[in-house]
Design an enzyme around this catalytic site. Structure first.
Site, PDB file in Angstrom:
ATOM      1  N   ASP A   8      -2.097 -23.786  -0.105  1.00  0.00           N
ATOM      2  CA  ASP A   8      -1.727 -22.404   0.157  1.00  0.00           C
ATOM      3  C   ASP A   8      -3.038 -21.684   0.507  1.00  0.00           C
ATOM      4  O   ASP A   8      -4.125 -22.192   0.197  1.00  0.00           O
ATOM      5  CB  ASP A   8      -1.095 -21.828  -1.118  1.00  0.00           C
ATOM      6  N   LEU A   9      -2.961 -20.544   1.146  1.00  0.00           N
ATOM      7  CA  LEU A   9      -4.198 -19.841   1.540  1.00  0.00           C
ATOM      8  C   LEU A   9      -4.537 -18.692   0.589  1.00  0.00           C
ATOM      9  O   LEU A   9      -5.486 -18.785  -0.211  1.00  0.00           O
ATOM     10  CB  LEU A   9      -4.050 -19.316   2.978  1.00  0.00           C
ATOM     11  N   ASP A  10      -3.725 -17.642   0.633  1.00  0.00           N
ATOM     12  CA  ASP A  10      -4.025 -16.455  -0.163  1.00  0.00           C
ATOM     13  C   ASP A  10      -3.857 -16.761  -1.653  1.00  0.00           C
ATOM     14  O   ASP A  10      -2.779 -17.131  -2.103  1.00  0.00           O
ATOM     15  CB  ASP A  10      -3.078 -15.322   0.252  1.00  0.00           C
ATOM     16  N   THR A  16      -6.874 -12.591  -0.099  1.00  0.00           N
ATOM     17  CA  THR A  16      -6.618 -11.527   0.873  1.00  0.00           C
ATOM     18  C   THR A  16      -5.628 -10.494   0.324  1.00  0.00           C
ATOM     19  O   THR A  16      -5.261  -9.556   1.037  1.00  0.00           O
ATOM     20  CB  THR A  16      -6.061 -12.107   2.192  1.00  0.00           C
ATOM     21  N   LYS A  44       2.906 -11.207  -3.189  1.00  0.00           N
ATOM     22  CA  LYS A  44       2.074 -12.399  -2.989  1.00  0.00           C
ATOM     23  C   LYS A  44       2.931 -13.603  -2.618  1.00  0.00           C
ATOM     24  O   LYS A  44       3.903 -13.914  -3.306  1.00  0.00           O
ATOM     25  CB  LYS A  44       1.272 -12.700  -4.264  1.00  0.00           C
ATOM     26  N   SER A 115       0.557 -22.025   4.489  1.00  0.00           N
ATOM     27  CA  SER A 115       0.518 -20.610   4.121  1.00  0.00           C
ATOM     28  C   SER A 115       1.622 -19.853   4.841  1.00  0.00           C
ATOM     29  O   SER A 115       1.927 -20.150   5.992  1.00  0.00           O
ATOM     30  CB  SER A 115      -0.838 -20.015   4.517  1.00  0.00           C
ATOM     31  N   ALA A 116       2.187 -18.849   4.157  1.00  0.00           N
ATOM     32  CA  ALA A 116       3.204 -17.995   4.786  1.00  0.00           C
ATOM     33  C   ALA A 116       2.568 -17.072   5.819  1.00  0.00           C
ATOM     34  O   ALA A 116       3.263 -16.420   6.588  1.00  0.00           O
ATOM     35  CB  ALA A 116       3.905 -17.164   3.708  1.00  0.00           C
ATOM     36  N   LYS A 146       8.991 -20.292   1.346  1.00  0.00           N
ATOM     37  CA  LYS A 146       8.921 -20.739  -0.038  1.00  0.00           C
ATOM     38  C   LYS A 146       9.915 -19.899  -0.858  1.00  0.00           C
ATOM     39  O   LYS A 146      10.035 -18.717  -0.567  1.00  0.00           O
ATOM     40  CB  LYS A 146       7.493 -20.521  -0.594  1.00  0.00           C
ATOM     41  N   GLU A 170      -1.059 -24.179  -5.152  1.00  0.00           N
ATOM     42  CA  GLU A 170      -0.416 -22.870  -4.998  1.00  0.00           C
ATOM     43  C   GLU A 170      -0.819 -21.889  -6.097  1.00  0.00           C
ATOM     44  O   GLU A 170      -1.229 -22.312  -7.178  1.00  0.00           O
ATOM     45  CB  GLU A 170       1.109 -23.044  -5.108  1.00  0.00           C
ATOM     46  N   ASP A 171      -0.646 -20.595  -5.806  1.00  0.00           N
ATOM     47  CA  ASP A 171      -0.867 -19.576  -6.850  1.00  0.00           C
ATOM     48  C   ASP A 171       0.388 -18.739  -7.086  1.00  0.00           C
ATOM     49  O   ASP A 171       0.375 -17.845  -7.929  1.00  0.00           O
ATOM     50  CB  ASP A 171      -2.029 -18.640  -6.466  1.00  0.00           C
TER      51      ASP A 171
HETATM   52  P1  B16 Z   1       0.970 -12.306   7.200  1.00  0.00           P
HETATM   53  P2  B16 Z   1      -0.008 -17.271   1.310  1.00  0.00           P
HETATM   54  C1  B16 Z   1       0.891 -14.872   2.110  1.00  0.00           C
HETATM   55  O1  B16 Z   1      -0.131 -15.836   2.087  1.00  0.00           O
HETATM   56  C2  B16 Z   1       0.457 -13.641   1.320  1.00  0.00           C
HETATM   57  O2  B16 Z   1       0.263 -13.978  -0.054  1.00  0.00           O
HETATM   58  C3  B16 Z   1       1.542 -12.607   1.408  1.00  0.00           C
HETATM   59  O3  B16 Z   1       1.183 -11.457   0.687  1.00  0.00           O
HETATM   60  C4  B16 Z   1       1.799 -12.261   2.893  1.00  0.00           C
HETATM   61  O4  B16 Z   1       2.846 -11.332   3.025  1.00  0.00           O
HETATM   62  C5  B16 Z   1       2.142 -13.544   3.645  1.00  0.00           C
HETATM   63  O5  B16 Z   1       1.088 -14.486   3.478  1.00  0.00           O
HETATM   64  C6  B16 Z   1       2.351 -13.284   5.128  1.00  0.00           C
HETATM   65  O6  B16 Z   1       1.134 -12.869   5.703  1.00  0.00           O
HETATM   66  O7  B16 Z   1       1.484 -10.904   7.206  1.00  0.00           O
HETATM   67  O8  B16 Z   1      -0.517 -12.406   7.429  1.00  0.00           O
HETATM   68  O9  B16 Z   1       1.763 -13.221   8.108  1.00  0.00           O
HETATM   69  O10 B16 Z   1      -0.156 -16.991  -0.163  1.00  0.00           O
HETATM   70  O11 B16 Z   1       1.308 -17.924   1.691  1.00  0.00           O
HETATM   71  O12 B16 Z   1      -1.194 -18.004   1.884  1.00  0.00           O
HETATM   72 MG    MG Z   2      -0.693 -17.665  -2.271  1.00  0.00          MG
END
Ligand code: B16
Ligand code: MG
Length: 219
Positions: A8-10, A16, A44, A115-116, A146, A170-171
């Site tokens: 996962d990224l964030d 972020t 998140k 990552s989403a 997810k 993941e977090d």
């Molecule tokens: P974007 P992850 C997620 O990252 C964020 O935690 C979440 O807050 C955000 O809405 C989502 O990415 C989409 O991000 O607007 O940049 O497409 O935890 O899946 O790495």
């Molecule tokens: Mg995350």
């Protein structure tokens, strides 16, 4: 035997969440909606449009906008978010991640991003880690986010591995559920309470060492 890591990224590679929060808060203010950091916790790991829906629901405004208007609002938020992420440098890797990525690469493990975030490729570039990865799952290609396992299954496909040969990191609770449903060993970063479904839990990313992850996954 473990042959790949799917990240996962964030919240795992970098944080972020504060930038997402600032950009959502600024949009919410324009719509006369109040959000705080505690509310932001719910955002998140979930997609941009799902985040907007939660924010609108938070003040019973979910029926005030058409789909088209909602896309426009999400775009406004993303434009501001993209300004914030221009500040990201390799120093923004979370503690322990630089070493983990280097160790995994040296050991010949495959690495993919699940990552989403549609801004994942840009953030990876700014962190200067994109060359260490074999690929990034395109979140726009997903039928379900997810906790659906799809994103982690696609990560394993990128690596040419069976999901049972991969570890997912993941977090977010929904992320851990997605890893488990993909039949992958799950590593959860966070509190015992939030990460209780993970196969192996660490409080902080600086506890993430390749040796320990492989040892736990091999038990
Ligand atoms: P974007 P992850 C997620 O990252 C964020 O935690 C979440 O807050 C955000 O809405 C989502 O990415 C989409 O991000 O607007 O940049 O497409 O935890 O899946 O790495
Ligand atoms: Mg995350």
């Amino acid at each position: 035997m473990i042959k790949g890591l799917i990240f996962d990224l964030d919240g795992v590679i970098t944080d972020t969440a504060e930038y997402h929060y600032l950009a959502w808060k600024s949009l919410a203010e324009k719509l006369d909606i109040e959000i705080d950091r505690e509310f932001n916790e719910q955002l998140k790991g979930i997609s941009r449009m799902e985040s907007l829906d939660l924010i609108l629901k938070h003040s019973n405004k979910e029926k005030d906008y058409t789909e088209e208007e909602k896309v426009e609002l999400a775009t406004q938020k993303n434009d501001e978010y993209k300004e914030y992420i221009k500040q990201i440098t390799p120093k923004d890797l979370l503690p322990g991640i630089d070493q983990l990525l280097k160790d995994a690469k040296a050991k010949g493990l495959g690495m993919a991003l699940a990552s989403a975030s549609k801004n994942g490729p840009e953030i990876m570039k700014r962190l200067e880690i994109e060359d260490l990865f074999d690929g990034i799952v395109d979140p726009a290609s997903l039928h379900a986010g997810k906790p659906d396992p799809e994103i982690f299954v696609k990560g394993a496909e990128i690596l040419g591995l069976d999901t049972s040969e991969c570890v997912g990191l993941e977090d977010a609770e929904a992320g851990v559920e997605a890893i488990n449903a993909a039949n992958m060993f799950s590593v959860g970063v966070g509190s015992e309470a939030a990460m209780h479904k993970a196969d192996y839990i660490v409080k902080d990313t600086n506890e993430l060492t390749l040796e320990k992850i492989l040892e736990e996954a091999g038990k």
